[in-house]
Design an enzyme around this catalytic site. Sequence first.
Site, PDB file in Angstrom:
ATOM      1  N   GLU A 178      27.209 -18.654   3.440  1.00 61.94           N
ATOM      2  CA  GLU A 178      28.550 -18.905   2.895  1.00 61.94           C
ATOM      3  C   GLU A 178      28.558 -19.068   1.380  1.00 61.94           C
ATOM      4  OE1 GLU A 178      29.959 -22.204   5.213  1.00 61.94           O
ATOM      5  OE2 GLU A 178      30.298 -20.969   6.990  1.00 61.94           O
ATOM      6  N   GLU A 253      28.684 -16.708  12.580  1.00 63.71           N
ATOM      7  CA  GLU A 253      28.916 -18.133  12.809  1.00 63.71           C
ATOM      8  C   GLU A 253      30.362 -18.298  13.216  1.00 63.71           C
ATOM      9  OE1 GLU A 253      27.525 -21.037   9.925  1.00 63.71           O
ATOM     10  OE2 GLU A 253      29.230 -22.345  10.408  1.00 63.71           O
TER      11      GLU A 253
END
Length: 672
Positions: A178, A253
Amino acid sequence: MEFPILILSLLSASVTNTASETYLLDDSSGFGRRFDGIGGLSGGGATSRLLVSYPQKQRDAILDYLFKPNFAASLHILKVEIGGDAQSTDGTESSHMHHPDDLNFHRGYEWWLLKEAKKRNPDILLYGLPWAFPGWIGNGTRNPYRNPALTADYIVKWISGAKEAHNLTIDFLGIWNEKPYDVTYIKTLRKTLDAQGFSQTKIVASDSGWGIINDMNKDSDLAKIVDFVGVHYPGTLSPDFAKRQGTQLWSSEDYSTVNDNVGGGCWARIVNQNYVNGLMTSTISWNLIASYYEALPFPRNGLMTAETPWSGQYVVESPIWVTAHTTQFTKPGWKYLLHDKGVSKLQGGGSMVSLASPDNKDLTIILETMSHDHSICIRPPLPPYSVKPQNITLLLKGSYSNISSVYVWRSYFQFGQETSKSDFFRSFGQVKVSNGMVNLSLSVDEVITLTTLSTGQKGQYPNSADDKAFPLPYSDSFDGYSENVEPAFFAQQVGVFETKKSDDPSRGMMLTQVVTFPPIYWCVFNLVFPINVIGNYSWADMSASVDTQIPKANGSSGAFVAVRVDQGGCNSWEANGIFFFIFPIQQKYVLANNLSRTKVIQEGAANLSVTGWNTISLLIKNNTAVGSVNGVTLFNTTVPAKPTNGFVAIGLDSYGLANFDNFKMMSSKDVL
């Protein structure tokens, strides 16, 4: 004309006065994308921290529920954090290289978990991804790409250690969770993998958003290197430009939702609809198992829950059985059928996916009818939609027209006061199919699997132990551990606390905070105060003590013991509580109402050993704090009423080496 009907009367009553919608399942025109598997994520961070401390009987049962084929979740993929010495949601995971001259492939618990998964399922696929990096990688910056070759070598050493130290092959490798990606680094990583004999390890990029597709469209070399485009929390949608690009798309995810029945509904919906809507061929749950203190961020956000190792209790939650509807009857390498020929949204709401084995001899169909309010994930927002009871007909054509029977599995969700009446992953046995037609009456909030495979099983062990409170009084001399281990029940939030052998033979083992330089953080805020929590967040009146010693070389400036600590995770820096610091070189102590010491309650002089050991003790009862060092009372004073409760903790005032030994804690009422 009367159609031959397969009546699944055990599943649900037929929907009266409702016409049946027909859905074609046909491989005559080919197939959709390759299925890459369903997985769980351990890390990001420290989400399996307490699991390793469970008694072996219960621990083995938990691992079977997660990984054992044809038993329960039967996961296809295990994704783990490549530890980077920094907080990454619920704790810190250790790096294999704290500094450039360090190399250790036995720290932490991810190696153990990878091996346990592989032991149960030799075919499980393994995936590593860093959240953070030790500070030396950035050489004073927060940029892991400052020297792409250095970072690539660091990551590939982890791949090599998996193979050489644990005989584990890492199948997939990510970039930086991320966070921004760097094209030069991705290319360097691929070259380094290939040069060191890991050409079979595939790259997933970039474990964030869809932006890397644009760079892949402009750079053919990059497009060849990125084997899978992995995004997070896509809400089952992918943009058209991503679908057109052609690379396999993953929700690398997803989920991140409390594992009650609504969480199970969320998981059921996205496992199907990530492909129906977004052509995503793999979905990975954050997290694998909620095995961290419930007062830390994102409680119970795992496929199941195991957060009290001292009691042995664990809970097999609904997402485990939702997972089984897909994983027990498919494998990576199976093929989705084409849209409108086995993959579709249902007219009455819900979705259907159909998958065929590589040899096309077996077929699995998964249907879900989860309603909006009973399948809300934590993110992103879910637009309104409706689901209603419906009659459907599955019309099997092409290679499937001669299927004579299927095995049927069903999960039915209930909510509110009726939650206990839910019925998960029930087998309805083998039923005949006549003339390639299957009629179903679907209720709202259910998952149904029809499959030609006979191997499904609802594995079960006897009920786990009853929950028990954390055992008090509690002590740990750290002598029962080998080196480089995180001791039982401690949950490091900032810094890395590992067992080491003391130079003093009379002490045996000790616990050492080993990070000496700020890491490349994953959290938004700089976390510069190492802290390690333990116990029950509801504790109020507690006594805690620990021996501490700060080395002269590379040592921290101060150490503390604390009670009523109210924060962990990425917000550890703003933790409140009652913190008792000592500063040996300055010969002083500080009693503070927060970790950052901006709320000082009292401070003063203290007679402290500068290079030797000091025993610091803190007792809190109601609004009174009593603190002593080496048996000498330094204060007996009133402290703020808030926070009223929290963890016990040990830690430091700054990064640097520090040793701890003979940790003890008990309820204040038990202090003589």
